[in-house]
Write a protein that holds these residues in place. Structure first.
Motif, short mmCIF file in Angstrom:
data_model
loop_
_atom_site.label_atom_id
_atom_site.label_comp_id
_atom_site.label_asym_id
_atom_site.label_seq_id
_atom_site.Cartn_x
_atom_site.Cartn_y
_atom_site.Cartn_z
N THR A 177 7.05 4.79 12.79
CA THR A 177 6.87 3.70 12.10
C THR A 177 6.18 4.05 10.62
O THR A 177 6.85 3.51 9.57
N ALA A 178 5.32 4.96 10.73
CA ALA A 178 4.72 5.17 9.45
C ALA A 178 5.57 6.35 8.33
O ALA A 178 5.72 5.80 7.45
N ARG A 179 6.43 6.92 9.07
CA ARG A 179 7.53 7.60 8.14
C ARG A 179 8.51 6.60 7.78
O ARG A 179 8.91 6.90 6.72
N LYS A 180 8.94 5.85 8.63
CA LYS A 180 10.00 4.70 7.95
C LYS A 180 9.35 4.04 6.92
O LYS A 180 10.14 3.66 6.25
N LEU A 181 8.19 3.50 6.93
CA LEU A 181 7.56 3.02 5.98
C LEU A 181 7.57 3.73 4.52
O LEU A 181 7.76 3.20 3.78
N VAL A 182 7.22 4.87 4.64
CA VAL A 182 7.10 6.02 3.63
C VAL A 182 8.50 6.11 3.07
O VAL A 182 8.76 6.03 1.85
N GLU A 183 9.47 6.41 4.07
CA GLU A 183 10.69 6.26 3.28
C GLU A 183 11.28 5.07 2.55
O GLU A 183 11.85 5.24 1.46
N GLU A 184 10.89 4.08 3.10
CA GLU A 184 11.18 2.72 2.42
C GLU A 184 10.53 2.54 1.08
O GLU A 184 11.23 2.04 0.09
N ILE A 202 0.54 10.49 3.28
CA ILE A 202 0.77 9.19 3.27
C ILE A 202 0.97 8.53 4.57
O ILE A 202 0.52 7.64 4.92
N VAL A 203 1.63 9.27 5.42
CA VAL A 203 2.03 9.02 6.62
C VAL A 203 0.64 8.95 7.62
O VAL A 203 0.58 8.02 8.17
N HIS A 204 -0.13 9.90 7.19
CA HIS A 204 -1.54 10.09 8.15
C HIS A 204 -2.18 8.85 7.63
O HIS A 204 -2.94 8.16 8.71
N VAL A 205 -2.39 8.51 6.48
CA VAL A 205 -3.11 7.53 5.85
C VAL A 205 -2.68 5.97 6.42
O VAL A 205 -3.34 5.39 6.86
N ALA A 259 0.77 -1.36 0.05
CA ALA A 259 -0.09 0.04 -0.27
C ALA A 259 0.74 1.22 -0.06
O ALA A 259 0.56 2.31 -0.93
N ALA A 260 1.78 1.32 0.81
CA ALA A 260 2.70 2.46 0.83
C ALA A 260 3.49 2.73 -0.36
O ALA A 260 3.54 3.79 -0.97
N ALA A 261 3.90 1.74 -0.85
CA ALA A 261 4.62 1.81 -2.30
C ALA A 261 3.62 2.35 -3.30
O ALA A 261 4.18 3.08 -4.31
N LEU A 262 2.55 2.03 -3.38
CA LEU A 262 1.53 2.37 -4.48
C LEU A 262 1.06 3.88 -4.18
O LEU A 262 1.04 4.75 -4.98
N MET A 263 1.12 4.11 -2.83
CA MET A 263 0.62 5.56 -2.40
C MET A 263 1.88 6.35 -2.90
O MET A 263 1.52 7.52 -3.61
N VAL A 264 3.12 6.19 -2.71
CA VAL A 264 4.06 7.02 -3.31
C VAL A 264 4.12 7.11 -4.58
O VAL A 264 4.22 8.21 -5.21
N LEU A 319 3.54 10.87 -9.12
CA LEU A 319 3.11 11.02 -10.70
C LEU A 319 2.88 12.44 -11.26
O LEU A 319 3.17 12.52 -12.56
N ASP A 320 2.38 13.25 -10.35
CA ASP A 320 2.19 14.71 -11.00
C ASP A 320 3.56 15.23 -11.14
O ASP A 320 3.56 16.33 -11.36
N GLY A 321 4.61 14.61 -10.78
CA GLY A 321 6.00 15.55 -10.62
C GLY A 321 6.22 16.17 -9.81
O GLY A 321 7.37 16.76 -9.80
N ASN A 322 5.52 16.09 -8.64
CA ASN A 322 5.78 17.26 -7.43
C ASN A 322 5.32 16.25 -6.22
O ASN A 322 4.10 16.33 -5.58
N PHE A 323 6.41 15.74 -5.65
CA PHE A 323 5.93 15.05 -4.39
C PHE A 323 6.59 15.86 -3.24
O PHE A 323 7.85 15.71 -2.79
N ASP A 324 5.48 16.47 -2.48
CA ASP A 324 6.06 17.55 -1.80
C ASP A 324 5.65 17.18 -0.18
O ASP A 324 5.12 15.89 -0.14
N GLU A 325 5.91 17.96 0.67
CA GLU A 325 5.71 17.48 2.06
C GLU A 325 4.26 16.95 2.30
O GLU A 325 4.07 16.48 3.17
N GLN A 326 3.23 18.07 1.71
CA GLN A 326 1.85 17.94 1.81
C GLN A 326 1.40 16.41 1.73
O GLN A 326 0.72 15.62 2.36
N GLU A 327 1.93 16.02 0.38
CA GLU A 327 1.70 14.40 -0.15
C GLU A 327 2.28 13.41 0.82
O GLU A 327 1.64 12.56 1.14
N LYS A 328 3.58 13.69 1.08
CA LYS A 328 4.28 12.86 2.06
C LYS A 328 3.40 12.69 3.22
O LYS A 328 3.30 11.73 3.83
N SER A 329 3.15 13.79 3.99
CA SER A 329 2.38 13.89 5.28
C SER A 329 1.01 13.07 5.12
O SER A 329 0.70 12.37 6.17
#
Length: 164
Positions: A68-75, A54-57, A32-37, A42-52
């Motif tokens: 743990t959520a942040r590490k999951l998103v980083e991986e 994903i962490v929240h979701v 799920a995390a990899a697909l969310m990333v 895809l829109d060429g702009n992976f900003d903090e709002q989108e990263k946050s």
């Protein structure tokens, strides 16, 4: 957990295949995390709002803590950079997840896609492809999209009411 991530994504050659009719909770989280990333980038702009987002979701849906959520998103970001395409990734896990888990992944992806307030055409295309690859019906996907949009709209209305 991270060794499980590595082993799941990069199966070691020559080792016996584990029972692929079962999966761990970690595998669902990773997928799920990899697909969310992927959706967020895809829109060429992976900003903090989108990263946050994903962490929240991840925190909310997986009932995990913020670190743990942040590490999951980083991986997931690292894995996404190395991925050739989503088909190989999805084909690795999709057959072993039940329908409810597939719907949950789609719902989470919709939340991330709309985190910046708009749906980019590349994101819409990805959502259609993932829907097909996961075996989710178009009607179900549309219903999930509407549910997410309704939650976002309800959240925005409550924020506007609170600030007035």
């Amino acid at each position: 957990m991270w060794s499980k991530v590595r082993d799941f994504l990069f199966e070691k050659a020559g080792e016996p295949e584990p029972d692929r009719n079962k999966h761990t909770l970690d595998e669902l989280h990773i997928a799920a995390a990899a697909l969310m990333v992927e959706a967020a980038m895809l829109d060429g702009n992976f900003d903090e709002q989108e990263k946050s987002a994903i962490v929240h979701v991840c925190k909310r849906h997986f009932n995990i803590d913020c670190d743990t959520a942040r590490k999951l998103v980083e991986e997931a970001q690292k894995q996404q950079k190395d991925a050739v395409d989503i088909h190989n990734f999805i084909s690795k896990f999709a057959p072993h997840f039940d329908h409810a888990e597939r719907l949950k992944i789609m719902e989470m992806m919709w939340e991330v896609v709309y985190a910046d307030g708009e749906l980019h055409s590349y994101e819409a295309n990805l959502m259609r492809r993932v829907c097909g690859l996961l075996g989710v019906k178009d009607q179900e996907n549309g219903d999930l999209r509407k549910q997410v949009l309704a939650r976002i709209e309800a959240g925005n209305n409550s924020l506007q009411t609170a600030s007035v």
